[in-house]
Motif scaffolding. Structure first.
Motif, PDB file in Angstrom:
ATOM      1  N   PRO A   1       0.868  -1.055  -0.433  1.00 17.81           N
ATOM      2  CA  PRO A   1      -0.322   0.148   0.087  1.00 17.81           C
ATOM      3  C   PRO A   1       0.946   1.393   0.171  1.00 17.81           C
ATOM      4  N   PHE A   2       0.589   2.199  -0.492  1.00 17.62           N
ATOM      5  CA  PHE A   2       0.650   3.513  -0.467  1.00 17.62           C
ATOM      6  C   PHE A   2       0.254   4.295  -0.572  1.00 17.62           C
ATOM      7  N   THR A   3       0.497   6.038  -0.382  1.00 20.00           N
ATOM      8  CA  THR A   3      -0.503   7.208  -0.417  1.00 20.00           C
ATOM      9  C   THR A   3       0.217   8.454  -0.608  1.00 20.00           C
ATOM     10  N   LEU A   4      -0.294   8.757  -1.646  1.00 16.62           N
ATOM     11  CA  LEU A   4       1.131  10.027  -2.126  1.00 16.62           C
ATOM     12  C   LEU A   4       0.236  10.630  -3.596  1.00 16.62           C
ATOM     13  N   VAL A   5       0.955  11.759  -4.097  1.00 16.77           N
ATOM     14  CA  VAL A   5       0.099  12.998  -5.004  1.00 16.77           C
ATOM     15  C   VAL A   5       1.100  13.236  -6.435  1.00 16.77           C
ATOM     16  N   ASP A   6      -0.448  12.844  -6.927  1.00 14.56           N
ATOM     17  CA  ASP A   6      -0.144  13.049  -8.704  1.00 14.56           C
ATOM     18  C   ASP A   6       0.040  14.438  -8.789  1.00 14.56           C
ATOM     19  N   GLN A   7       0.648  14.455 -10.352  1.00 17.10           N
ATOM     20  CA  GLN A   7       0.267  15.303 -10.951  1.00 17.10           C
ATOM     21  C   GLN A   7      -0.447  16.490 -10.921  1.00 17.10           C
ATOM     22  N   SER A   8      -1.342  15.933 -10.496  1.00 17.30           N
ATOM     23  CA  SER A   8      -2.462  17.415 -10.325  1.00 17.30           C
ATOM     24  C   SER A   8      -2.818  17.732  -9.104  1.00 17.30           C
ATOM     25  N   GLY A   9      -2.173  17.322  -8.321  1.00 17.67           N
ATOM     26  CA  GLY A   9      -2.452  17.172  -6.513  1.00 17.67           C
ATOM     27  C   GLY A   9      -3.430  16.536  -6.025  1.00 17.67           C
ATOM     28  N   LYS A  10      -3.941  15.489  -6.528  1.00 16.70           N
ATOM     29  CA  LYS A  10      -4.811  14.680  -5.775  1.00 16.70           C
ATOM     30  C   LYS A  10      -3.854  13.877  -5.065  1.00 16.70           C
TER      31      LYS A  10
ATOM     32  N   GLU B   1      -3.127   3.374  -3.912  1.00 11.16           N
ATOM     33  CA  GLU B   1      -3.110   1.795  -4.424  1.00 11.16           C
ATOM     34  C   GLU B   1      -4.234   1.504  -5.249  1.00 11.16           C
ATOM     35  N   LYS B   2      -5.129   1.856  -4.091  1.00 11.97           N
ATOM     36  CA  LYS B   2      -6.565   0.973  -4.642  1.00 11.97           C
ATOM     37  C   LYS B   2      -7.261   2.467  -5.389  1.00 11.97           C
ATOM     38  N   SER B   3      -6.406   3.422  -5.932  1.00 11.40           N
ATOM     39  CA  SER B   3      -6.871   4.491  -7.179  1.00 11.40           C
ATOM     40  C   SER B   3      -6.347   3.772  -8.369  1.00 11.40           C
ATOM     41  N   TYR B   4      -5.596   2.426  -8.141  1.00 10.93           N
ATOM     42  CA  TYR B   4      -4.949   1.749  -9.280  1.00 10.93           C
ATOM     43  C   TYR B   4      -5.829   0.586  -9.726  1.00 10.93           C
TER      44      TYR B   4
ATOM     45  N   ALA C   1       8.444   5.829   2.535  1.00  9.95           N
ATOM     46  CA  ALA C   1       7.738   4.646   3.041  1.00  9.95           C
ATOM     47  C   ALA C   1       7.721   3.415   1.547  1.00  9.95           C
ATOM     48  N   ALA C   2       7.360   3.989   0.247  1.00 10.26           N
ATOM     49  CA  ALA C   2       6.883   3.270  -0.923  1.00 10.26           C
ATOM     50  C   ALA C   2       7.704   3.359  -0.942  1.00 10.26           C
TER      51      ALA C   2
ATOM     52  N   MET D   1       3.093  -4.568 -11.780  1.00 14.24           N
ATOM     53  CA  MET D   1       2.501  -4.902 -10.904  1.00 14.24           C
ATOM     54  C   MET D   1       0.761  -5.294 -11.795  1.00 14.24           C
ATOM     55  N   ASP D   2       0.511  -6.352 -11.493  1.00  9.47           N
ATOM     56  CA  ASP D   2      -1.099  -6.778 -11.559  1.00  9.47           C
ATOM     57  C   ASP D   2      -2.190  -5.759 -10.882  1.00  9.47           C
ATOM     58  N   PRO D   3      -2.787  -6.467 -11.601  1.00  7.07           N
ATOM     59  CA  PRO D   3      -4.775  -5.519 -11.127  1.00  7.07           C
ATOM     60  C   PRO D   3      -4.749  -5.511  -9.988  1.00  7.07           C
ATOM     61  N   ASP D   4      -4.158  -7.180  -9.312  1.00  8.08           N
ATOM     62  CA  ASP D   4      -4.203  -6.863  -7.566  1.00  8.08           C
ATOM     63  C   ASP D   4      -3.181  -6.516  -7.186  1.00  8.08           C
ATOM     64  N   ASN D   5      -2.839  -5.735  -7.504  1.00  7.13           N
ATOM     65  CA  ASN D   5      -1.024  -5.075  -7.011  1.00  7.13           C
ATOM     66  C   ASN D   5       0.336  -6.557  -6.272  1.00  7.13           C
ATOM     67  N   ARG D   6      -0.404  -6.614  -7.324  1.00  8.73           N
ATOM     68  CA  ARG D   6       1.118  -7.934  -6.072  1.00  8.73           C
ATOM     69  C   ARG D   6       2.028  -8.015  -8.153  1.00  8.73           C
TER      70      ARG D   6
END
Length: 223
Positions: free
Chosen positions: A63-72, A76-79, A158-159, A189-194
Motif C-alpha cells: 500500500p501507499f499514499t502519494l500525490v499525483d501531478q494534479s495535486g490529488k 494503490e487502490k486508485s489504480y 514508505a513507498a 504490478m498486476d491488477p491486484d497490486n501483486r
C-alpha cells in the motif's frame, strides 16, 4: 558522528544491494530455475494492499499514499484493476530516468490496445524538489498516460521501502543542485497490486512488451 553516518548508510544500503543481487540472479537464471511468486507458489492470498515476491523471502510492493501531478491524493487502490508499470526516479535526473521513461513510453505505444490495461507510473524519490507541478511538466514530455507521484518525505520513504528501492542524496556543497543515487528497476504490478515481474535497466521496449504480454497471459490463465 562519522561512525553513526556510516552505520545509517550500511543499514540502508545493505538490504538494497542484497535485493539487487537477488533480482540480478533471477533475471539471469533460466526460466525453469526461477522461483515463482509467493502467490503462485503457495496459493496464499497476498497481504493487504498487494505485494509479491520474485525471490523467496523478498516481498516487493504494498500500500501507499502519494500525490499525483494534479495535486490529488492517491493510493494503490486508485489504480485497482489496472496493470501498473512503475519506475522510481526524479525529474532532475540527467540520464537514467529519462532513458528508462522513454523505454516505458515506447513499450506503451507498442502494446497498442493492450496498453489501455496498463498504467505507467513514475514515483519521485526526491520529494524536496519534485512538486506536483514539477512532475506535471516532466511526465508530459514522455507519454500522455504517464502519471507522476510524489508526497511528503515520509510518504515517499514508505513507498521506496515497500518496493525495495534504494535512494539517497549524493553529498555535495550545493543544497539545491544535487544528484540522487537510486536503483533503476521497472516494476510490473498486476491488477491486484501483486508483483508480476521486474525489468532491469537496459531492457528494450520490445523485451518489455514481451514481458508484459507474458505476464498478462499468465494472469488470464490463472483466473
Amino acid at each position: 558522528m562519522a561512525k553513526k553516518r556510516l552505520i545509517r548508510l550500511l543499514v540502508t544500503l545493505v538490504p538494497a544491494l542484497a535485493f539487487a543481487a537477488l533480482v540480478a540472479w533471477w533475471l539471469g537464471a533460466p526460466p525453469s530455475s526461477r522461483p515463482a511468486s509467493s502467490a503462485s507458489s503457495t496459493g496464499a492470498a497476498p497481504a493487504s494492499g498487494g505485494g509479491g515476491q520474485i525471490v523467496p523471502g523478498v516481498a516487493v510492493g504494498g500500500p501507499f499514499t502519494l500525490v499525483d501531478q494534479s495535486g490529488k491524493t492517491v493510493t494503490e487502490k486508485s489504480y485497482a484493476g489496472s496493470w501498473r508499470l512503475m519506475f522510481f526516479g526524479y525529474t532532475f535526473c540527467p540520464d537514467i530516468c529519462p532513458t528508462e521513461l522513454q523505454v516505458m513510453a515506447q513499450a506503451m505505444d507498442q502494446l497498442g490496445a493492450e496498453g489501455d490495461k496498463v498504467q505507467p507510473i513514475f514515483i519521485s524519490v526526491d520529494p524536496g524538489r519534485d512538486t506536483p507541478q514539477q512532475l506535471s511538466d516532466y511526465v508530459a514530455q514522455f507519454h500522455p498516460r504517464l502519471v507522476g507521484l510524489t508526497g511528503t518525505a515520509a510518504q515517499v520513504s514508505a513507498a521506496t521501502r515497500a518496493w525495495r528501492v534504494y535512494a539517497a542524496k549524493v553529498a555535495g556543497d550545493d543544497p539545491e543542485n544535487y544528484l540522487m543515487d537510486h536503483s533503476t528497476y521497472v516494476y510490473l504490478m498486476d491488477p491486484d497490486n501483486r508483483l508480476a515481474t521486474i525489468f532491469a535497466r537496459g531492457t528494450t521496449a520490445e523485451d518489455m512488451v514481451k514481458g508484459i504480454r507474458e505476464a498478462m497471459a499468465k494472469g488470464a490463465a490463472g483466473k
